[in-house]
Design a protein around this motif. Structure first.
Motif, PDB file in Angstrom:
ATOM      1  N   TYR A   1      37.689  39.714  38.580  1.00 16.12           N
ATOM      2  CA  TYR A   1      37.618  40.046  37.157  1.00 16.12           C
ATOM      3  C   TYR A   1      36.173  40.002  36.646  1.00 16.12           C
ATOM      4  CZ  TYR A   1      37.787  39.797  32.167  1.00 16.12           C
ATOM      5  OH  TYR A   1      37.526  40.045  30.844  1.00 16.12           O
ATOM      6  N   ASN A   2      35.458  38.934  36.990  1.00 14.82           N
ATOM      7  CA  ASN A   2      34.077  38.805  36.532  1.00 14.82           C
ATOM      8  C   ASN A   2      33.194  39.923  37.092  1.00 14.82           C
ATOM      9  OD1 ASN A   2      34.351  36.571  34.875  1.00 14.82           O
ATOM     10  ND2 ASN A   2      33.948  35.095  36.519  1.00 14.82           N
TER      11      ASN A   2
ATOM     12  N   TYR B   1      26.416  30.782  31.798  1.00 18.31           N
ATOM     13  CA  TYR B   1      26.654  32.017  32.548  1.00 18.31           C
ATOM     14  C   TYR B   1      26.603  31.766  34.056  1.00 18.31           C
ATOM     15  CZ  TYR B   1      25.924  35.931  35.411  1.00 18.31           C
ATOM     16  OH  TYR B   1      26.069  36.778  36.459  1.00 18.31           O
ATOM     17  N   THR B   2      25.502  31.204  34.521  1.00 16.47           N
ATOM     18  CA  THR B   2      25.294  31.015  35.952  1.00 16.47           C
ATOM     19  C   THR B   2      26.322  30.070  36.561  1.00 16.47           C
ATOM     20  OG1 THR B   2      22.937  31.403  35.575  1.00 16.47           O
ATOM     21  CG2 THR B   2      23.555  30.435  37.687  1.00 16.47           C
ATOM     22  N   ALA B   3      26.693  29.032  35.803  1.00 16.07           N
ATOM     23  CA  ALA B   3      27.703  28.098  36.298  1.00 16.07           C
ATOM     24  C   ALA B   3      29.039  28.815  36.486  1.00 16.07           C
ATOM     25  CB  ALA B   3      27.857  26.924  35.326  1.00 16.07           C
ATOM     26  N   ALA B   4      29.404  29.660  35.520  1.00 14.30           N
ATOM     27  CA  ALA B   4      30.663  30.404  35.632  1.00 14.30           C
ATOM     28  C   ALA B   4      30.604  31.387  36.797  1.00 14.30           C
ATOM     29  CB  ALA B   4      30.949  31.148  34.332  1.00 14.30           C
ATOM     30  N   ALA B   5      29.443  31.994  37.001  1.00 12.10           N
ATOM     31  CA  ALA B   5      29.291  32.951  38.097  1.00 12.10           C
ATOM     32  C   ALA B   5      29.450  32.259  39.454  1.00 12.10           C
ATOM     33  CB  ALA B   5      27.934  33.647  38.002  1.00 12.10           C
TER      34      ALA B   5
ATOM     35  N   ALA C   1      36.215  35.927  26.090  1.00 10.45           N
ATOM     36  CA  ALA C   1      36.062  36.222  27.523  1.00 10.45           C
ATOM     37  C   ALA C   1      37.005  35.359  28.353  1.00 10.45           C
ATOM     38  CB  ALA C   1      34.617  35.995  27.956  1.00 10.45           C
ATOM     39  N   GLN C   2      37.129  34.092  27.963  1.00  8.76           N
ATOM     40  CA  GLN C   2      37.996  33.179  28.716  1.00  8.76           C
ATOM     41  C   GLN C   2      39.464  33.573  28.575  1.00  8.76           C
ATOM     42  OE1 GLN C   2      36.488  30.985  30.708  1.00  8.76           O
ATOM     43  NE2 GLN C   2      38.473  30.533  31.598  1.00  8.76           N
ATOM     44  N   LEU C   3      39.834  34.088  27.394  1.00 12.99           N
ATOM     45  CA  LEU C   3      41.206  34.563  27.173  1.00 12.99           C
ATOM     46  C   LEU C   3      41.520  35.774  28.054  1.00 12.99           C
ATOM     47  CD1 LEU C   3      41.984  34.662  23.330  1.00 12.99           C
ATOM     48  CD2 LEU C   3      43.121  33.291  25.088  1.00 12.99           C
ATOM     49  N   LEU C   4      40.527  36.632  28.212  1.00 13.66           N
ATOM     50  CA  LEU C   4      40.743  37.888  28.921  1.00 13.66           C
ATOM     51  C   LEU C   4      40.723  37.740  30.437  1.00 13.66           C
ATOM     52  CD1 LEU C   4      38.414  40.021  26.665  1.00 13.66           C
ATOM     53  CD2 LEU C   4      40.903  40.228  26.801  1.00 13.66           C
ATOM     54  N   LEU C   5      40.097  36.677  30.912  1.00 15.54           N
ATOM     55  CA  LEU C   5      39.969  36.464  32.352  1.00 15.54           C
ATOM     56  C   LEU C   5      41.332  36.455  33.043  1.00 15.54           C
ATOM     57  CD1 LEU C   5      37.989  35.389  34.710  1.00 15.54           C
ATOM     58  CD2 LEU C   5      38.935  33.159  34.131  1.00 15.54           C
ATOM     59  N   ASP C   6      41.399  37.120  34.166  1.00 16.39           N
ATOM     60  CA  ASP C   6      42.596  37.045  34.996  1.00 16.39           C
ATOM     61  C   ASP C   6      42.457  35.809  35.875  1.00 16.39           C
ATOM     62  OD1 ASP C   6      44.596  37.223  36.845  1.00 16.39           O
ATOM     63  OD2 ASP C   6      44.304  39.354  37.279  1.00 16.39           O
ATOM     64  N   PRO C   7      43.167  34.725  35.543  1.00  8.25           N
ATOM     65  CA  PRO C   7      42.957  33.450  36.246  1.00  8.25           C
ATOM     66  C   PRO C   7      43.362  33.489  37.707  1.00  8.25           C
ATOM     67  CG  PRO C   7      44.854  33.306  34.785  1.00  8.25           C
ATOM     68  CD  PRO C   7      44.215  34.637  34.523  1.00  8.25           C
ATOM     69  N   LYS C   8      44.124  34.516  38.069  1.00 14.36           N
ATOM     70  CA  LYS C   8      44.544  34.612  39.470  1.00 14.36           C
ATOM     71  C   LYS C   8      43.460  35.226  40.349  1.00 14.36           C
ATOM     72  CE  LYS C   8      48.765  36.019  38.050  1.00 14.36           C
ATOM     73  NZ  LYS C   8      50.021  36.781  38.109  1.00 14.36           N
TER      74      LYS C   8
ATOM     75  N   SER D   1      33.121  30.946  39.912  1.00 15.33           N
ATOM     76  CA  SER D   1      34.133  31.981  40.174  1.00 15.33           C
ATOM     77  C   SER D   1      33.881  32.705  41.494  1.00 15.33           C
ATOM     78  CB  SER D   1      34.166  32.987  39.021  1.00 15.33           C
ATOM     79  OG  SER D   1      32.925  33.659  38.892  1.00 15.33           O
ATOM     80  N   PHE D   2      32.643  33.167  41.701  1.00 12.16           N
ATOM     81  CA  PHE D   2      32.349  33.920  42.926  1.00 12.16           C
ATOM     82  C   PHE D   2      32.396  33.027  44.168  1.00 12.16           C
ATOM     83  CE2 PHE D   2      29.695  36.741  39.981  1.00 12.16           C
ATOM     84  CZ  PHE D   2      30.740  37.646  39.830  1.00 12.16           C
ATOM     85  N   GLY D   3      31.895  31.812  44.016  1.00 11.33           N
ATOM     86  CA  GLY D   3      31.787  30.944  45.187  1.00 11.33           C
ATOM     87  C   GLY D   3      33.025  30.120  45.462  1.00 11.33           C
ATOM     88  N   PHE D   4      33.725  29.708  44.397  1.00  6.82           N
ATOM     89  CA  PHE D   4      34.832  28.767  44.587  1.00  6.82           C
ATOM     90  C   PHE D   4      36.140  29.235  43.960  1.00  6.82           C
ATOM     91  CE2 PHE D   4      30.795  26.382  44.605  1.00  6.82           C
ATOM     92  CZ  PHE D   4      30.852  25.836  45.884  1.00  6.82           C
ATOM     93  N   ASP D   5      36.189  30.466  43.488  1.00  4.55           N
ATOM     94  CA  ASP D   5      37.403  31.039  42.888  1.00  4.55           C
ATOM     95  C   ASP D   5      37.957  30.191  41.748  1.00  4.55           C
ATOM     96  OD1 ASP D   5      37.728  33.440  44.505  1.00  4.55           O
ATOM     97  OD2 ASP D   5      38.052  32.054  46.170  1.00  4.55           O
ATOM     98  N   LEU D   6      37.059  29.607  40.983  1.00  3.87           N
ATOM     99  CA  LEU D   6      37.493  28.816  39.827  1.00  3.87           C
ATOM    100  C   LEU D   6      37.574  29.730  38.599  1.00  3.87           C
ATOM    101  CD1 LEU D   6      35.281  25.639  40.433  1.00  3.87           C
ATOM    102  CD2 LEU D   6      37.746  25.895  40.833  1.00  3.87           C
ATOM    103  N   PRO D   7      38.524  29.495  37.704  1.00  3.74           N
ATOM    104  CA  PRO D   7      38.802  30.408  36.585  1.00  3.74           C
ATOM    105  C   PRO D   7      37.841  30.251  35.404  1.00  3.74           C
ATOM    106  CG  PRO D   7      40.358  28.598  36.530  1.00  3.74           C
ATOM    107  CD  PRO D   7      39.504  28.388  37.758  1.00  3.74           C
ATOM    108  N   TYR D   8      36.586  30.593  35.613  1.00  7.78           N
ATOM    109  CA  TYR D   8      35.603  30.554  34.519  1.00  7.78           C
ATOM    110  C   TYR D   8      35.055  31.952  34.272  1.00  7.78           C
ATOM    111  CZ  TYR D   8      35.838  25.517  34.831  1.00  7.78           C
ATOM    112  OH  TYR D   8      36.290  24.223  34.821  1.00  7.78           O
TER     113      TYR D   8
END
Length: 359
Positions: free
Chosen positions: A186-187, A126-130, A174-181, A133-140
DNA sequence: AACCCGGGGAA
DNA sequence: TTCCCAGGGTT
């Protein structure tokens, strides 16, 4: 286009993002924060902790340690004191270990790949994805309690969230639903939505933009989702705390063994398997450490502390000694020092009520 | 896979 | 009382 993404999936993401744009009014100090240090700190503080409870801690930490180097160079006791009362103290130990690592190995530059972030102590999926995504705009995609609740309801998933299969199911979905852009947006959207609309109790289905396609709403199973499998057994424990006092000195020991509250401090503890009288507790104390010339001066009421899986009942017994025992001399501190030491809640509560501390 | 690790707020 | 929270680590 991913063929496994259905119409239902697209409706979910599109509608959620629309809600986020127009109706999400949730405010938090770390929202829109791009400094990975601050994101990391907020995420560690908020693990299994409500935003309302963690916010004050976050603000105090940022004020005292505005950059990771400050935290890395801080004294351990000072950091623990700042963390006192927040619970799950391994988070605090891991926080310091990670701050030191990033200071020394990464030269104060927060790692920017998911793999490296996940390898940090105290940072799980969870924390790694947060942070990613929040810090580096990576699609997790983040998967926390909010996300699992929202997904289990909308997609009508009855797989228990606390099982291996459940975690795999919700992570993949969750990964399927994520908007990768726009992973950060999204998160943020799905967690805020879970916290303010799709709440654990009495969710706002009547004003939910997703309800028309929500399977739990359709089948009237909103109130039984998400499913959990575990039942927690609460163990009873009885702590007899002895306050060994010699003049203005008092005995304080760190909790270092593998048990609750590791890293915090306490008085001399004698644990019993059942509630015992003060007299029996004193007798047991004498057997454990043979102290002569001791005199009981005060016995407190009973204090209770409920933990997730234990219930602690504690009593505090003040004992006056004539002199500091040589074998325990290293544990005696001035009573004035108590306010700088981090204690578990049950001891803090006693200290706030006990007036001897100011004498 | 099962278990351990705090404390608080809402219903 | 019960539930559960921006979960992770250990065994």
């Amino acid at each position: 286009m991913n063929p496994s993404i259905s119409k239902q999936h697209r409706f979910f993401t599109r509608t959620l993002m629309r809600w986020h744009m127009h109706s999400n009014n949730r405010v938090m100090p770390w929202k829109f924060e791009k400094d990975p240090y601050k994101i990391w700190l907020s995420e560690i503080i908020l693990q299994q902790t409500r935003v309302a409870q963690g916010t004050a801690y976050y603000n105090r930490f940022i004020k005292k340690y505005p950059a990771i180097e400050k935290l890395a160079k801080a004294k351990e006791a000072e950091v623990f004191k700042l963390w006192e009362g927040l619970g799950y103290y391994s988070r605090c130990r891991n926080l310091m270990a990670t701050a030191t690592l990033i200071h020394e190995k990464y030269k104060n530059v927060f790692p920017s790949t998911y793999k490296e972030i996940l390898s940090l102590k105290g940072v799980g999926p969870y924390t790694a994805a947060a942070i990613a995504s929040f810090g580096f705009d990576l699609p997790y995609a983040v998967v926390d309690g909010n996300v699992m609740r929202v997904l289990s309801r909308f997609f009508g998933i009855f797989t228990p969230i606390d099982t291996t299969l459940g975690k795999k199911t919700f992570n993949e979905l969750a990964q399927l639903l994520l908007d990768p852009k726009q992973p950060a947006q999204y998160n943020q959207a799905i967690m805020d939505f879970g916290a303010t609309v799709c709440k654990p109790q009495s969710p706002l289905c009547n004003q939910c933009p997703l309800s028309q396609n929500c399977l739990a709403f359709k089948k009237k199973s909103v109130d039984i989702l998400p499913k959990k499998s575990k039942k927690i057994i609460v163990k009873q424990r009885f702590f007899n705390y002895f306050l060994l006092e010699v003049g203005s000195f008092i005995l304080i020991k760190p909790r270092t063994h593998k048990d609750i509250w590791k890293g915090l401090h306490e008085f001399l503890l004698s644990e019993t398997s059942s509630q015992v009288s003060t007299k029996d507790a004193m007798k047991k104390l004498s057997e454990e450490i043979g102290l002569s010339d001791k005199k009981t001066i005060e016995v407190s009421k009973l204090y209770k502390q409920k933990l997730t899986h234990q219930e602690i009942t504690a009593r505090f017994i003040r004992v006056q000694l004539d002199a500091i025992p040589s074998e325990l001399s290293s544990f005696f501190v001035q009573k004035k020092q108590l306010k700088k030491i981090a204690f578990p809640k049950i001891i803090t509560e006693y200290l706030e009520e006990a007036i001897f501390i100011n004498t």
